[in-house]
Design a protein around this motif. Sequence first.
Motif, PDB file in Angstrom:
ATOM      1  N   SER A   1     -20.608 -28.197 -11.807  1.00  0.00           N
ATOM      2  CA  SER A   1     -21.317 -26.916 -11.800  1.00  0.00           C
ATOM      3  C   SER A   1     -20.437 -25.804 -12.360  1.00  0.00           C
ATOM      4  CB  SER A   1     -21.801 -26.581 -10.390  1.00  0.00           C
ATOM      5  OG  SER A   1     -20.701 -26.378  -9.531  1.00  0.00           O
ATOM      6  N   LEU A   2     -19.120 -25.882 -12.133  1.00  0.00           N
ATOM      7  CA  LEU A   2     -18.225 -24.885 -12.718  1.00  0.00           C
ATOM      8  C   LEU A   2     -18.137 -25.023 -14.233  1.00  0.00           C
ATOM      9  CD1 LEU A   2     -15.300 -24.800 -10.132  1.00  0.00           C
ATOM     10  CD2 LEU A   2     -16.938 -22.991 -10.633  1.00  0.00           C
ATOM     11  N   LEU A   3     -18.341 -26.215 -14.735  1.00  0.00           N
ATOM     12  CA  LEU A   3     -18.309 -26.424 -16.189  1.00  0.00           C
ATOM     13  C   LEU A   3     -19.633 -26.076 -16.858  1.00  0.00           C
ATOM     14  CD1 LEU A   3     -16.370 -29.803 -16.448  1.00  0.00           C
ATOM     15  CD2 LEU A   3     -15.583 -27.543 -17.162  1.00  0.00           C
ATOM     16  N   ILE A   4     -20.748 -26.340 -16.197  1.00  0.00           N
ATOM     17  CA  ILE A   4     -22.058 -26.206 -16.842  1.00  0.00           C
ATOM     18  C   ILE A   4     -22.674 -24.822 -16.645  1.00  0.00           C
ATOM     19  CG2 ILE A   4     -24.426 -27.098 -16.786  1.00  0.00           C
ATOM     20  CD1 ILE A   4     -23.211 -29.830 -16.127  1.00  0.00           C
ATOM     21  N   LEU A   5     -22.554 -24.232 -15.458  1.00  0.00           N
ATOM     22  CA  LEU A   5     -23.281 -23.000 -15.157  1.00  0.00           C
ATOM     23  C   LEU A   5     -22.787 -21.737 -15.870  1.00  0.00           C
ATOM     24  CD1 LEU A   5     -24.128 -23.335 -11.376  1.00  0.00           C
ATOM     25  CD2 LEU A   5     -25.655 -23.561 -13.329  1.00  0.00           C
ATOM     26  N   PRO A   6     -21.509 -21.499 -16.080  1.00  0.00           N
ATOM     27  CA  PRO A   6     -21.089 -20.208 -16.666  1.00  0.00           C
ATOM     28  C   PRO A   6     -21.744 -19.841 -17.989  1.00  0.00           C
ATOM     29  CG  PRO A   6     -19.198 -21.292 -15.722  1.00  0.00           C
ATOM     30  CD  PRO A   6     -20.343 -22.266 -15.638  1.00  0.00           C
ATOM     31  N   PRO A   7     -21.985 -20.742 -18.943  1.00  0.00           N
ATOM     32  CA  PRO A   7     -22.655 -20.294 -20.177  1.00  0.00           C
ATOM     33  C   PRO A   7     -24.100 -19.824 -19.955  1.00  0.00           C
ATOM     34  CG  PRO A   7     -21.566 -22.388 -20.539  1.00  0.00           C
ATOM     35  CD  PRO A   7     -21.505 -22.116 -19.077  1.00  0.00           C
ATOM     36  N   PHE A   8     -24.745 -20.267 -18.892  1.00  0.00           N
ATOM     37  CA  PHE A   8     -26.144 -19.916 -18.654  1.00  0.00           C
ATOM     38  C   PHE A   8     -26.329 -18.704 -17.757  1.00  0.00           C
ATOM     39  CE2 PHE A   8     -26.126 -24.537 -19.430  1.00  0.00           C
ATOM     40  CZ  PHE A   8     -26.852 -24.547 -20.610  1.00  0.00           C
ATOM     41  N   LEU A   9     -25.292 -18.324 -17.016  1.00  0.00           N
ATOM     42  CA  LEU A   9     -25.415 -17.189 -16.104  1.00  0.00           C
ATOM     43  C   LEU A   9     -25.062 -15.891 -16.818  1.00  0.00           C
ATOM     44  CD1 LEU A   9     -23.778 -18.693 -12.893  1.00  0.00           C
ATOM     45  CD2 LEU A   9     -26.197 -18.376 -13.365  1.00  0.00           C
ATOM     46  N   PRO A  10     -25.685 -14.769 -16.441  1.00  0.00           N
ATOM     47  CA  PRO A  10     -25.328 -13.496 -17.072  1.00  0.00           C
ATOM     48  C   PRO A  10     -23.941 -13.037 -16.622  1.00  0.00           C
ATOM     49  CG  PRO A  10     -26.890 -13.135 -15.302  1.00  0.00           C
ATOM     50  CD  PRO A  10     -26.752 -14.616 -15.462  1.00  0.00           C
ATOM     51  N   PRO A  11     -23.242 -12.279 -17.450  1.00  0.00           N
ATOM     52  CA  PRO A  11     -21.911 -11.801 -17.047  1.00  0.00           C
ATOM     53  C   PRO A  11     -22.019 -10.796 -15.902  1.00  0.00           C
ATOM     54  CG  PRO A  11     -22.553 -10.845 -19.149  1.00  0.00           C
ATOM     55  CD  PRO A  11     -23.604 -11.855 -18.794  1.00  0.00           C
ATOM     56  N   LEU A  12     -21.042 -10.827 -15.035  1.00  0.00           N
ATOM     57  CA  LEU A  12     -21.024  -9.923 -13.886  1.00  0.00           C
ATOM     58  C   LEU A  12     -20.231  -8.674 -14.225  1.00  0.00           C
ATOM     59  CD1 LEU A  12     -20.304 -12.482 -11.028  1.00  0.00           C
ATOM     60  CD2 LEU A  12     -22.467 -11.376 -11.552  1.00  0.00           C
ATOM     61  N   PRO A  13     -20.566  -7.536 -13.616  1.00  0.00           N
ATOM     62  CA  PRO A  13     -19.763  -6.329 -13.834  1.00  0.00           C
ATOM     63  C   PRO A  13     -18.410  -6.475 -13.139  1.00  0.00           C
ATOM     64  CG  PRO A  13     -21.439  -5.911 -12.192  1.00  0.00           C
ATOM     65  CD  PRO A  13     -21.708  -7.282 -12.754  1.00  0.00           C
ATOM     66  N   PRO A  14     -17.406  -5.750 -13.601  1.00  0.00           N
ATOM     67  CA  PRO A  14     -16.101  -5.847 -12.945  1.00  0.00           C
ATOM     68  C   PRO A  14     -16.159  -5.296 -11.518  1.00  0.00           C
ATOM     69  CG  PRO A  14     -16.083  -4.115 -14.591  1.00  0.00           C
ATOM     70  CD  PRO A  14     -17.396  -4.826 -14.721  1.00  0.00           C
ATOM     71  N   PRO A  15     -15.343  -5.821 -10.631  1.00  0.00           N
ATOM     72  CA  PRO A  15     -15.348  -5.322  -9.248  1.00  0.00           C
ATOM     73  C   PRO A  15     -14.719  -3.935  -9.173  1.00  0.00           C
ATOM     74  CG  PRO A  15     -13.628  -6.947  -9.534  1.00  0.00           C
ATOM     75  CD  PRO A  15     -14.399  -6.925 -10.805  1.00  0.00           C
ATOM     76  N   PRO A  16     -14.987  -3.199  -8.100  1.00  0.00           N
ATOM     77  CA  PRO A  16     -14.356  -1.881  -7.926  1.00  0.00           C
ATOM     78  C   PRO A  16     -12.841  -2.019  -7.815  1.00  0.00           C
ATOM     79  CG  PRO A  16     -16.071  -2.241  -6.280  1.00  0.00           C
ATOM     80  CD  PRO A  16     -15.911  -3.510  -7.032  1.00  0.00           C
ATOM     81  N   ALA A  17     -12.133  -0.969  -8.187  1.00  0.00           N
ATOM     82  CA  ALA A  17     -10.664  -1.005  -8.191  1.00  0.00           C
ATOM     83  C   ALA A  17     -10.101  -1.213  -6.787  1.00  0.00           C
ATOM     84  CB  ALA A  17     -10.113   0.275  -8.800  1.00  0.00           C
ATOM     85  N   THR A  18     -10.787  -0.667  -5.772  1.00  0.00           N
ATOM     86  CA  THR A  18     -10.277  -0.825  -4.408  1.00  0.00           C
ATOM     87  C   THR A  18     -10.359  -2.286  -3.964  1.00  0.00           C
ATOM     88  OG1 THR A  18     -12.454  -0.249  -3.555  1.00  0.00           O
ATOM     89  CG2 THR A  18     -10.841   1.516  -3.707  1.00  0.00           C
ATOM     90  N   LEU A  19     -11.356  -3.010  -4.449  1.00  0.00           N
ATOM     91  CA  LEU A  19     -11.476  -4.419  -4.097  1.00  0.00           C
ATOM     92  C   LEU A  19     -10.363  -5.256  -4.747  1.00  0.00           C
ATOM     93  CD1 LEU A  19     -13.310  -6.287  -2.471  1.00  0.00           C
ATOM     94  CD2 LEU A  19     -14.577  -6.723  -4.560  1.00  0.00           C
ATOM     95  N   LEU A  20      -9.870  -4.798  -5.882  1.00  0.00           N
ATOM     96  CA  LEU A  20      -8.772  -5.502  -6.546  1.00  0.00           C
ATOM     97  C   LEU A  20      -7.456  -5.356  -5.781  1.00  0.00           C
ATOM     98  CD1 LEU A  20      -9.542  -4.675 -10.270  1.00  0.00           C
ATOM     99  CD2 LEU A  20      -9.943  -6.812  -9.060  1.00  0.00           C
ATOM    100  N   LEU A  21      -7.357  -4.366  -4.904  1.00  0.00           N
ATOM    101  CA  LEU A  21      -6.142  -4.185  -4.110  1.00  0.00           C
ATOM    102  C   LEU A  21      -6.089  -5.125  -2.910  1.00  0.00           C
ATOM    103  CD1 LEU A  21      -5.769  -0.298  -4.059  1.00  0.00           C
ATOM    104  CD2 LEU A  21      -4.407  -1.948  -5.333  1.00  0.00           C
ATOM    105  N   LEU A  22      -7.198  -5.725  -2.552  1.00  0.00           N
ATOM    106  CA  LEU A  22      -7.245  -6.588  -1.367  1.00  0.00           C
ATOM    107  C   LEU A  22      -6.273  -7.769  -1.444  1.00  0.00           C
ATOM    108  CD1 LEU A  22      -8.647  -7.042   1.368  1.00  0.00           C
ATOM    109  CD2 LEU A  22     -10.320  -8.429   0.151  1.00  0.00           C
ATOM    110  N   PRO A  23      -6.199  -8.540  -2.540  1.00  0.00           N
ATOM    111  CA  PRO A  23      -5.215  -9.629  -2.580  1.00  0.00           C
ATOM    112  C   PRO A  23      -3.772  -9.133  -2.480  1.00  0.00           C
ATOM    113  CG  PRO A  23      -6.825  -9.906  -4.314  1.00  0.00           C
ATOM    114  CD  PRO A  23      -7.075  -8.567  -3.710  1.00  0.00           C
ATOM    115  N   LEU A  24      -3.496  -7.973  -3.061  1.00  0.00           N
ATOM    116  CA  LEU A  24      -2.145  -7.416  -2.974  1.00  0.00           C
ATOM    117  C   LEU A  24      -1.806  -7.034  -1.539  1.00  0.00           C
ATOM    118  CD1 LEU A  24       0.358  -6.437  -4.519  1.00  0.00           C
ATOM    119  CD2 LEU A  24      -0.788  -4.237  -4.725  1.00  0.00           C
ATOM    120  N   LEU A  25      -2.743  -6.424  -0.841  1.00  0.00           N
ATOM    121  CA  LEU A  25      -2.510  -6.059   0.559  1.00  0.00           C
ATOM    122  C   LEU A  25      -2.346  -7.291   1.442  1.00  0.00           C
ATOM    123  CD1 LEU A  25      -5.009  -3.094   0.905  1.00  0.00           C
ATOM    124  CD2 LEU A  25      -2.524  -2.983   0.703  1.00  0.00           C
ATOM    125  N   LEU A  26      -3.133  -8.332   1.179  1.00  0.00           N
ATOM    126  CA  LEU A  26      -2.976  -9.577   1.940  1.00  0.00           C
ATOM    127  C   LEU A  26      -1.609 -10.209   1.707  1.00  0.00           C
ATOM    128  CD1 LEU A  26      -6.475 -11.247   1.616  1.00  0.00           C
ATOM    129  CD2 LEU A  26      -5.379 -10.441   3.688  1.00  0.00           C
TER     130      LEU A  26
END
Length: 91
Positions: free
Chosen positions: A41-66
């Motif tokens: 499913s990871l190989l087949i589905l991405p070409p058929f799904l629409p692109p997602l918008p980028p996440p908010p900048a605050t959400l990108l800080l979560l892995p760094l805080l963890l």
Amino acid sequence: MRVHEHDQRLRFEVTLKPMSLTGSSLITARTVGVLLFLSMSLLILPPFLPPLPPPPATLLLLPLLLMILLLFLAFSPSNEPSLDAESLDSS
């Protein structure tokens, strides 16, 4: 009269169980099937799904805080008593 001292060293026994390919094994046909389904499913589905918008900048800080929290916990001293082998022999 001599008082017997108790041996306070930790004792444990190790029993070896033979590995088998039955239902008690960690890798079963079901887990292999689930992993194959997920990888396909990871190989087949991405070409058929629409692109997602980028996440908010605050959400990108979560892995760094963890990671900062995990590093802090890894290097902070423990409150548990020490169980050194030398302390067991001297008592």
